[in-house]
Design a protein around this motif. Structure first.
Motif: not given
Ligand SMILES: [Zn+2]
Length: 367
Positions: A339-340, A343, A346-348, A350, A357-358
């Motif tokens: 996720q880091t 992010k 600039n993406y999430t 899923t 989580d990042e």
């Protein structure tokens, strides 16, 4: 103030906030060096291991001459000069447990396939319990990014170990995965690629056909980076793990030192190329740790070897503060890397499985 002017200023404010909240990273390069211990990263060469004839290839003189200094911070720089002089100075390095910063495997196995699965899927899937595990059913973040329009065809992976075909599910993911003795350059290899292919094929195969020497993976990846300009690139080096299993402390440290020189080369290239300069984040990580008990268990890992879940990582790039060696208490996990990565771009991420989580500490701007 007239209503229209208030609305204008409010709009301006929100625009500014939006621009501020966007991360600056446009490209990511992820490098792993298999199973290299946090103990050497933060404390430098271990003199007890280096003095043990079982591990020093009968040449402790070489080890002490090359990697020893009485001062710990000087000593660790001898293995990883780029990591300590550039990455730690301009970015962040996590995992010094003596300072309270803990990074761990979340998966319960502490070996490679489960580790790399955790890194790239953000999901420490307990079903993945073997290095022989077939094609990975879990979608990984490289695959996720390759599905986004702006990254499509701009994601690639190079790994010394042939298991990356299964770990990154080459068949399904649609991203090029060049592993072990795969030839590079497709149907039209250039002169460099032809030479890399020929030399890799004819080289010494100390790890049989499962894994090539890191030098071939590195040169193939660098050629791809210069020629194809990927926006997301993964490079996996394997020798640190292989030489440790072989009990060869000299080759283990030499392999790590060589990886450091290559990190320097990669960063130098990035910072002199307009597509990448000041727009690229470099992440360096490992898939698992190794033992430390009695200075004998450093050769091994897995959940029967105490402490081999203990890992480290480093980050440098436009979105990461220059906090250097992290010296505050925290607990981070490898499952947070995926996720880091998303992010930072600039993406999430899923997908068809849970994603951890990042790591907030990697970002200057918290969103
Ligand atoms: Zn191993």
């Amino acid at each position: 103030m007239p209503k229209i002017r208030i609305t204008f200023f409010l709009l301006l404010f929100f625009c500014f906030e939006f621009i501020q909240a966007q991360h600056q990273t446009q490209n990511i390069i992820i490098v792993t060096t298999d199973g290299f211990r946090w103990q050497e990263v933060f404390k430098g060469m271990d003199s007890v291991i280096a003095n043990n004839p079982k591990f020093n290839q009968h040449d402790s003189t070489y080890l002490f001459k090359t990697y020893w200094a009485n001062d710990e911070t000087e000593r660790r720089k001898k293995i990883y000069p780029f990591l300590w002089s550039t990455m730690a100075a301009q970015g962040e390095i996590f995992g010094n447990r003596n300072l309270g910063c803990k990074v761990d495997n979340a998966n319960p196995y502490w070996f490679s396939y489960p580790g790399y699965n955790e890194i790239f899927t953000g999901f420490p899937d307990t079903a993945i319990n073997s290095n022989q595990y077939p094609d990975n059913p879990n979608e990984n973040v490289l695959e996720f990014l390759n599905k986004q329009k702006e990254f499509h065809g701009k994601v690639a992976a190079f790994g010394a170990w042939d298991a990356f075909d299964r770990i990154l599910n080459k068949k399904r993911s649609g991203i090029p995965v060049f592993s072990a003795f795969d030839s590079v350059g497709g149907n039209n290899p250039d002169a460099n690629e032809n030479l890399i292919n020929a030399m890799n094929k004819d080289s010494y195969h100390p790890f049989k056909d499962d894994e090539c020497l890191d030098v071939f993976t590195h040169y193939a990846a660098m050629e791809y980076l210069k020629k194809n300009k990927p926006r997301v690139l993964y490079i996996s080096y394997g020798e640190t793990d292989e030489w440790a299993h072989a009990g060869q402390y000299r080759s283990y440290l030499d392999a790590a030192h060589q990886v450091d020189a290559w990190l320097n080369e990669i960063w130098n290239f990035i910072q002199h190329d307009p597509q990448y300069k000041n727009k690229t984040t470099l992440i360096v990580a490992v898939d698992h740790g190794r033992g430390d008990i009695k200075k004998e268990e450093w050769t091994s890992h897995g959940n029967k070897i105490a402490d081999s879940h203990q890992i480290w990582f480093a980050v440098i790039g436009p979105d990461t503060p220059n906090n250097g060696e992290i010296n505050s208490s925290m607990q981070l996990y490898q499952k947070q890397y995926a996720q880091t990565i998303a992010k930072l771009l600039n993406y999430t991420f899923t997908t068809n499985h849970p994603v951890a989580d990042e790591i907030m500490q990697v970002f200057k701007i918290k969103k």
